[in-house]
Design a protein around this motif. Structure first.
Motif, mmCIF file in Angstrom:
data_model
loop_
_atom_site.group_PDB
_atom_site.id
_atom_site.type_symbol
_atom_site.label_atom_id
_atom_site.label_comp_id
_atom_site.label_asym_id
_atom_site.label_seq_id
_atom_site.Cartn_x
_atom_site.Cartn_y
_atom_site.Cartn_z
ATOM 1 N N ASN A 1 9.006 -3.888 8.766
ATOM 2 C CA ASN A 1 7.931 -4.135 7.816
ATOM 3 C C ASN A 1 8.142 -5.481 7.127
ATOM 4 O O ASN A 1 8.956 -5.609 6.209
ATOM 5 C CB ASN A 1 7.855 -3.001 6.794
ATOM 6 C CG ASN A 1 6.607 -3.087 5.954
ATOM 7 O OD1 ASN A 1 6.250 -4.149 5.461
ATOM 8 N ND2 ASN A 1 5.939 -1.957 5.778
ATOM 9 N N GLN A 37 9.721 1.446 -4.619
ATOM 10 C CA GLN A 37 10.129 2.183 -5.821
ATOM 11 C C GLN A 37 11.509 2.816 -5.631
ATOM 12 O O GLN A 37 12.354 2.752 -6.533
ATOM 13 C CB GLN A 37 9.103 3.261 -6.164
ATOM 14 C CG GLN A 37 7.815 2.718 -6.731
ATOM 15 C CD GLN A 37 6.731 3.796 -6.847
ATOM 16 O OE1 GLN A 37 6.841 4.882 -6.268
ATOM 17 N NE2 GLN A 37 5.672 3.472 -7.584
ATOM 18 N N GLU A 38 11.746 3.409 -4.471
ATOM 19 C CA GLU A 38 13.040 4.026 -4.191
ATOM 20 C C GLU A 38 14.147 2.974 -4.146
ATOM 21 O O GLU A 38 15.251 3.187 -4.659
ATOM 22 C CB GLU A 38 12.980 4.809 -2.887
ATOM 23 C CG GLU A 38 12.154 6.078 -2.983
ATOM 24 C CD GLU A 38 11.957 6.762 -1.635
ATOM 25 O OE1 GLU A 38 12.622 6.391 -0.640
ATOM 26 O OE2 GLU A 38 11.121 7.689 -1.578
ATOM 27 N N GLU A 50 0.843 -1.201 0.000
ATOM 28 C CA GLU A 50 0.000 0.000 0.000
ATOM 29 C C GLU A 50 0.875 1.248 0.000
ATOM 30 O O GLU A 50 2.055 1.182 0.327
ATOM 31 C CB GLU A 50 -0.891 -0.010 1.246
ATOM 32 C CG GLU A 50 -1.818 -1.214 1.302
ATOM 33 C CD GLU A 50 -2.478 -1.379 2.666
ATOM 34 O OE1 GLU A 50 -2.233 -0.553 3.568
ATOM 35 O OE2 GLU A 50 -3.226 -2.349 2.817
ATOM 36 N N GLY A 51 0.284 2.381 -0.347
ATOM 37 C CA GLY A 51 0.861 3.715 -0.371
ATOM 38 C C GLY A 51 2.339 3.876 -0.099
ATOM 39 O O GLY A 51 3.164 3.807 -1.003
ATOM 40 N N GLU A 52 2.690 4.116 1.152
ATOM 41 C CA GLU A 52 4.068 4.402 1.550
ATOM 42 C C GLU A 52 4.985 3.201 1.290
ATOM 43 O O GLU A 52 6.156 3.379 0.928
ATOM 44 C CB GLU A 52 4.118 4.812 3.032
ATOM 45 C CG GLU A 52 5.457 5.333 3.492
ATOM 46 C CD GLU A 52 5.916 6.598 2.755
ATOM 47 O OE1 GLU A 52 7.138 6.740 2.545
ATOM 48 O OE2 GLU A 52 5.070 7.425 2.380
ATOM 49 N N GLU A 53 4.461 2.002 1.466
ATOM 50 C CA GLU A 53 5.263 0.799 1.206
ATOM 51 C C GLU A 53 5.669 0.739 -0.269
ATOM 52 O O GLU A 53 6.811 0.405 -0.580
ATOM 53 C CB GLU A 53 4.469 -0.464 1.569
ATOM 54 C CG GLU A 53 4.191 -0.620 3.047
ATOM 55 C CD GLU A 53 3.243 -1.777 3.333
ATOM 56 O OE1 GLU A 53 3.435 -2.424 4.378
ATOM 57 O OE2 GLU A 53 2.317 -2.029 2.528
ATOM 58 N N LYS A 54 4.744 1.068 -1.153
ATOM 59 C CA LYS A 54 5.048 1.074 -2.587
ATOM 60 C C LYS A 54 6.142 2.086 -2.895
ATOM 61 O O LYS A 54 7.040 1.821 -3.693
ATOM 62 C CB LYS A 54 3.802 1.412 -3.404
ATOM 63 C CG LYS A 54 2.778 0.304 -3.467
ATOM 64 C CD LYS A 54 1.587 0.755 -4.294
ATOM 65 C CE LYS A 54 0.462 -0.262 -4.218
ATOM 66 N NZ LYS A 54 -0.715 0.179 -4.984
ATOM 67 N N LYS A 55 6.067 3.238 -2.247
ATOM 68 C CA LYS A 55 7.067 4.285 -2.466
ATOM 69 C C LYS A 55 8.452 3.802 -2.010
ATOM 70 O O LYS A 55 9.450 4.042 -2.700
ATOM 71 C CB LYS A 55 6.666 5.556 -1.715
ATOM 72 C CG LYS A 55 7.554 6.728 -1.998
ATOM 73 C CD LYS A 55 7.079 7.968 -1.278
ATOM 74 C CE LYS A 55 8.038 9.108 -1.564
ATOM 75 N NZ LYS A 55 7.705 10.310 -0.843
ATOM 76 N N VAL A 56 8.501 3.117 -0.883
ATOM 77 C CA VAL A 56 9.767 2.575 -0.374
ATOM 78 C C VAL A 56 10.352 1.585 -1.382
ATOM 79 O O VAL A 56 11.559 1.615 -1.683
ATOM 80 C CB VAL A 56 9.562 1.906 1.005
ATOM 81 C CG1 VAL A 56 10.769 1.089 1.412
ATOM 82 C CG2 VAL A 56 9.242 2.953 2.063
#
Length: 165
Positions: A136, A59-60, A51-57
């Motif tokens: 996580n 991607q980075e 979800e949200g922030e996890e996806k961003k992590v």
């Protein structure tokens, strides 16, 4: 008798170095071939599981892997391949002079060279993993392929060290 023993030891070292160089080239070629597919697969899994922030992590993390690890894997592969070519040329050129082969193998310090290159890749992975939240479980699981790469590289370094003697 001592001359034959020395020549035999030189041959043993020569064959060991040849196999370690080929093993390292094979390992890195395999990683390189699988890496792009694992990056794409990780993107798909992250999109469906996280979800949200996890996806961003993720991607980075993948940007770091694509931008640095993939590039450095190519460079390391080229470097070790160059060492292998030099090694083969030197051995062919010096084959009639066993004591020169011994000196050249010492000068090349192939095991240290290989391990230094593999350690560079391990360091890049370590740096990328440091960006991740440690608690996580979902992110940890999604990134398992990259942890496997790190373990393979660590095992290769240890394997090479066994033959340094």
């Amino acid at each position: 008798m001592e001359e034959k023993t020395r020549k035999l030891k030189t041959l043993e070292k020569l064959l060991t170095y040849d196999r370690l160089l080929r093993f390292s080239l094979g390992l890195l070629t395999g990683i390189k071939e699988e890496l792009k597919a694992d990056i794409e697969e990780t993107k798909i899994i992250a999109e469906s599981v996280l979800e949200g922030e996890e996806k961003k992590v993720i991607q980075e993390f993948l940007l770091k892997i694509e931008g640095l690890f993939l590039l450095k894997t190519d460079e390391v592969l080229d470097h070790i391949y160059d060492e292998y070519e030099v090694f083969n040329f030197d051995i062919t050129f010096l084959s009639a002079i066993p004591e020169e082969i011994e000196r050249e193998m010492e000068r090349l310090a192939l095991i240290d060279t290989i391990n230094t290159q593999l350690q560079l890749l391990i360091g890049i992975l370590d740096e990328a993993f440091c960006l991740l939240p440690q608690d996580n479980e979902r992110i940890r699981v999604v990134l398992i392929p990259f942890r496997v790469y790190k373990e393979l590289l660590l095992h290769a370094v240890e394997f090479n060290k066994k033959f340094k003697k």
